[in-house]
Scaffold this motif. Sequence first.
Motif, short mmCIF file in Angstrom:
data_model
loop_
_atom_site.label_atom_id
_atom_site.label_comp_id
_atom_site.label_asym_id
_atom_site.label_seq_id
_atom_site.Cartn_x
_atom_site.Cartn_y
_atom_site.Cartn_z
N CYS A 40 0.85 -1.20 0.00
CA CYS A 40 0.00 0.00 0.00
C CYS A 40 0.89 1.25 0.00
N ILE A 42 0.88 5.84 0.22
CA ILE A 42 0.28 7.17 0.23
C ILE A 42 0.73 7.88 -1.04
N LEU A 51 -4.75 7.62 -1.08
CA LEU A 51 -4.32 6.31 -0.60
C LEU A 51 -4.51 5.29 -1.71
N ILE A 83 -0.47 3.64 7.21
CA ILE A 83 -1.54 3.31 6.26
C ILE A 83 -2.83 3.02 7.03
N ALA A 86 -4.20 6.19 8.30
CA ALA A 86 -4.78 6.97 7.21
C ALA A 86 -6.15 6.42 6.81
#
Length: 320
Positions: A40, A42, A51, A83, A86
């Motif tokens: 993953c 940002i 994201l 993550i 977020a």
Amino acid sequence: MSGALRIAIMTDETGWHTSRLKKAFRARGAEARCVDLADCRIDTTWAPHGLAIPGFGHALPDAVFVRGIAGGTFEQVTMRLGILHALRECGVPVYNDARAIERSVDKSMTSLLLHRHGVPTPATWAGESAAFAQRVLMREAAAGRKVVMKPLFGSQGKGLRRLGANARGRLAPLPSLRAFSEVAYLQRYVEGGQPGFDWRVLVVGGRAVAAMRRVGGQGWIHNFAQGAACEPALLTDALAATAIRATEALGLDYAGVDLIPAHDDPASPLVLEVNGVAAWRGLQSVTKLDIAAALVDDLLDRKLADSRAPVALASGDAPR
């Protein structure tokens, strides 16, 4: 599966647990996909959320189940937890969320929060001073007690050392803190019965739902991963209440709580650890409860439902 809920199972490895979870999500009409947090990112140019979650395009999952977070450098682990932070900031329900996992992964913070919330737990000391840790060891040994030295971050009973005077009254020196990443985490050792055992209680959505005894294992360490035998256990009021309080103290949606009988009162359990990314294969072998289904039901029916509930205004106006 058009219109179905889309769930991300965050894990760095797939296997028995993720298969059970995916089956339970399918039974509820939800589509679950395994995602490695390391994949993953940002990306503030990735509209509309900034994201990027593999397999979800420019959208976000409807909910996230955290099954595992791989180890790595301080920066890598911080990024992976970031993550999860977020996702929560974007309104995605995360089960368990990063704040709760951080509290449970750090054994010193777990001990502090249990103490502050009045949850019975063995006396604990943690710090970076080898001299202080040596003084604790000497003081406990003088009182006829032993201590257990544990890695601050660790699981499955790995790296534990039991310290204290031997049968001749000789006290070995404190091990080098280098093997413990320069942090001494010491917990007063609680002598178990024969054969030695501890309890694992699973708490889901504020309810204790299953329990087992872990008997034997690697000497005095009773983890399933260390060869302990799993036996069904009666979920007494004392066990359930203590495990629930421990889970609430850390703000966890679900947890595997490890407990041991108090030396002076075997009916009163002490909390040793609280696992925020708990495995349940051993527990599943001794209970009829479908644990994966119980976790999935709690995520969908409570966590996700609560996140979508209308919010009433403080003035008493109609919900929006």
